[in-house]
Design a protein around this motif. Structure first.
Motif, PDB file in Angstrom:
ATOM      1  N   LEU A 127       0.829  -1.207   0.000  1.00 47.63           N
ATOM      2  CA  LEU A 127       0.000   0.000   0.000  1.00 47.63           C
ATOM      3  C   LEU A 127       0.864   1.257   0.000  1.00 47.63           C
ATOM      4  CD1 LEU A 127      -2.817  -0.940   2.546  1.00 47.63           C
ATOM      5  CD2 LEU A 127      -2.786  -1.273   0.064  1.00 47.63           C
ATOM      6  N   GLN A 128       2.034   1.150   0.590  1.00 53.11           N
ATOM      7  CA  GLN A 128       2.941   2.301   0.679  1.00 53.11           C
ATOM      8  C   GLN A 128       4.360   1.873   0.292  1.00 53.11           C
ATOM      9  OE1 GLN A 128       2.421   3.705   4.721  1.00 53.11           O
ATOM     10  NE2 GLN A 128       0.654   4.942   4.149  1.00 53.11           N
ATOM     11  N   PRO A 129       4.562   1.533  -0.967  1.00 54.89           N
ATOM     12  CA  PRO A 129       5.886   1.074  -1.405  1.00 54.89           C
ATOM     13  C   PRO A 129       6.884   2.218  -1.545  1.00 54.89           C
ATOM     14  CG  PRO A 129       4.413   1.258  -3.273  1.00 54.89           C
ATOM     15  CD  PRO A 129       3.568   1.531  -2.055  1.00 54.89           C
ATOM     16  N   ARG A 130       8.151   1.895  -1.393  1.00 52.66           N
ATOM     17  CA  ARG A 130       9.205   2.892  -1.605  1.00 52.66           C
ATOM     18  C   ARG A 130       9.485   3.068  -3.094  1.00 52.66           C
ATOM     19  NH1 ARG A 130      13.823   1.782   3.085  1.00 52.66           N
ATOM     20  NH2 ARG A 130      12.478   2.225   4.880  1.00 52.66           N
ATOM     21  N   VAL A 131       9.452   1.962  -3.832  1.00 58.64           N
ATOM     22  CA  VAL A 131       9.688   2.009  -5.281  1.00 58.64           C
ATOM     23  C   VAL A 131       8.544   1.272  -5.976  1.00 58.64           C
ATOM     24  CG1 VAL A 131      11.263   1.499  -7.178  1.00 58.64           C
ATOM     25  CG2 VAL A 131      12.182   1.996  -4.886  1.00 58.64           C
ATOM     26  N   TYR A 132       7.849   1.985  -6.850  1.00 63.34           N
ATOM     27  CA  TYR A 132       6.668   1.414  -7.507  1.00 63.34           C
ATOM     28  C   TYR A 132       6.458   2.067  -8.866  1.00 63.34           C
ATOM     29  CZ  TYR A 132       1.731   0.734  -8.664  1.00 63.34           C
ATOM     30  OH  TYR A 132       0.562   0.448  -9.328  1.00 63.34           O
ATOM     31  N   HIS A 133       6.014   1.281  -9.841  1.00 61.66           N
ATOM     32  CA  HIS A 133       5.554   1.853 -11.098  1.00 61.66           C
ATOM     33  C   HIS A 133       4.478   0.944 -11.683  1.00 61.66           C
ATOM     34  CE1 HIS A 133       8.805  -0.870 -12.524  1.00 61.66           C
ATOM     35  NE2 HIS A 133       8.005  -1.055 -13.546  1.00 61.66           N
ATOM     36  N   GLN A 134       3.746   1.459 -12.643  1.00 63.38           N
ATOM     37  CA  GLN A 134       2.679   0.674 -13.253  1.00 63.38           C
ATOM     38  C   GLN A 134       2.607   0.919 -14.745  1.00 63.38           C
ATOM     39  OE1 GLN A 134      -1.274   3.436 -12.471  1.00 63.38           O
ATOM     40  NE2 GLN A 134      -0.670   2.036 -10.829  1.00 63.38           N
ATOM     41  N   ASN A 135       2.087  -0.074 -15.435  1.00 65.22           N
ATOM     42  CA  ASN A 135       1.854   0.015 -16.870  1.00 65.22           C
ATOM     43  C   ASN A 135       0.401  -0.340 -17.146  1.00 65.22           C
ATOM     44  OD1 ASN A 135       4.638   0.560 -17.622  1.00 65.22           O
ATOM     45  ND2 ASN A 135       5.054  -1.585 -17.114  1.00 65.22           N
ATOM     46  N   TYR A 136      -0.030  -0.045 -18.350  1.00 64.88           N
ATOM     47  CA  TYR A 136      -1.403  -0.342 -18.729  1.00 64.88           C
ATOM     48  C   TYR A 136      -1.403  -1.207 -19.993  1.00 64.88           C
ATOM     49  CZ  TYR A 136      -2.411   3.567 -15.602  1.00 64.88           C
ATOM     50  OH  TYR A 136      -2.476   4.394 -14.513  1.00 64.88           O
ATOM     51  N   VAL A 137      -2.223  -2.242 -19.976  1.00 72.86           N
ATOM     52  CA  VAL A 137      -2.376  -3.093 -21.144  1.00 72.86           C
ATOM     53  C   VAL A 137      -3.863  -3.318 -21.378  1.00 72.86           C
ATOM     54  CG1 VAL A 137      -0.169  -4.258 -20.772  1.00 72.86           C
ATOM     55  CG2 VAL A 137      -2.266  -5.228 -19.806  1.00 72.86           C
ATOM     56  N   THR A 138      -4.203  -3.804 -22.567  1.00 67.88           N
ATOM     57  CA  THR A 138      -5.586  -4.137 -22.895  1.00 67.88           C
ATOM     58  C   THR A 138      -5.704  -5.643 -23.044  1.00 67.88           C
ATOM     59  OG1 THR A 138      -5.902  -2.031 -24.051  1.00 67.88           O
ATOM     60  CG2 THR A 138      -7.474  -3.794 -24.525  1.00 67.88           C
ATOM     61  N   ARG A 139      -6.586  -6.238 -22.257  1.00 71.73           N
ATOM     62  CA  ARG A 139      -6.823  -7.681 -22.319  1.00 71.73           C
ATOM     63  C   ARG A 139      -8.289  -7.934 -22.569  1.00 71.73           C
ATOM     64  NH1 ARG A 139      -5.077 -11.004 -17.409  1.00 71.73           N
ATOM     65  NH2 ARG A 139      -5.419 -12.678 -18.915  1.00 71.73           N
ATOM     66  N   TYR A 140      -8.574  -8.621 -23.658  1.00 75.44           N
ATOM     67  CA  TYR A 140      -9.950  -8.966 -24.002  1.00 75.44           C
ATOM     68  C   TYR A 140     -10.864  -7.741 -24.008  1.00 75.44           C
ATOM     69  CZ  TYR A 140      -7.839 -13.365 -22.501  1.00 75.44           C
ATOM     70  OH  TYR A 140      -6.981 -14.423 -22.331  1.00 75.44           O
TER      71      TYR A 140
END
Length: 221
Positions: A136-149
């Motif tokens: 919930l409170q990470p020191r290092v975090y990133h995210q990506n977005y993909v399309t599935r179905y």
């Protein structure tokens, strides 16, 4: 020793999808440090599928397994030496589609404080713990977005440096999603990043996402 949560992954074999069989609420316990931790494995480089990636103990079901819980317990014993009597299984979370013919059912349990991991070198390179609150409170975090179905999906990626040995691990994909979901259920707090779950109705929102993806995936078969 901190209280350890085991979130093993059970994947039914074959081409038919089947839903998770238990949806009981999780009831956390306080450890010696007052915090819950998740147990992860770093997969061996020898494996053909996802070598060197972080995941929970788990694997495909076998004919002798009566359900997802039996699969998870068997796999955990084979991979890290965790015996069934050392785990108190508390629930199964909403399953997740890995691909069109593979369904992953997370099985959650509390590990006995006396457990000492014994990694199977053919499958596991190392075993480590991460505080549940880190998701919930990470020191290092990133995210990506993909399309599935036809649906937009957030791919979470947490970087965690183990204070015991200084090794940095990447926890991502479905493993990260399960870890985040479990942290949301138990801790009940909003993370510092965008997420796909409705905090006020976690189970229903996750079930709705699963049903949508399942519908689109099976319509393509």
């Amino acid at each position: 020793m901190p209280t350890q949560l085991s979130a093993c992954e059970a994947s039914p074999s074959g081409n038919k999808l089947s839903p998770g069989r238990c949806r009981d609420p999780v009831r956390p316990r306080s450890g010696a440090e007052g915090k819950l931790h998740l147990l992860f494995t770093l997969r061996s480089e020898k494996l053909r599928r996802s070598p060197g990636e972080v995941c929970f103990p788990g694997g495909k079901s076998e004919p002798a397994d009566v359900d997802e819980v039996a699969t998870a317990l068997r796999e955990a014993q084979e991979e890290v030496g965790l015996h069934p009597h050392q785990v108190e299984v508390v629930c199964c979370l909403v399953p997740c589609l890995l691909d069109r013919d593979t369904l992953i059912s997370p099985v959650v349990g509390f590990i006995d404080h006396t457990f000492q991991a014994q990694p199977n070198p053919d499958e596991v390179k190392s075993v480590f713990l991460v505080p549940l609150e880190y998701f919930l409170q990470p020191r290092v975090y990133h995210q990506n977005y993909v399309t599935r179905y036809g649906h937009h999906v957030i791919i979470h990626c947490f970087e965690y440096t183990n204070p015991e040995d200084g090794v940095t691990y990447q926890i991502k994909g479905i493993t990260a999603k399960f870890a985040l979901f479990l942290a949301l259920i138990i801790l009940g707090e909003k993370p510092i990043f965008e997420m796909e779950f409705n905090l006020s109705d976690l189970i229903s929102s996750s079930e709705e996402t699963f049903l949508k993806l399942n519908k689109h995936a099976t319509s393509k078969l």
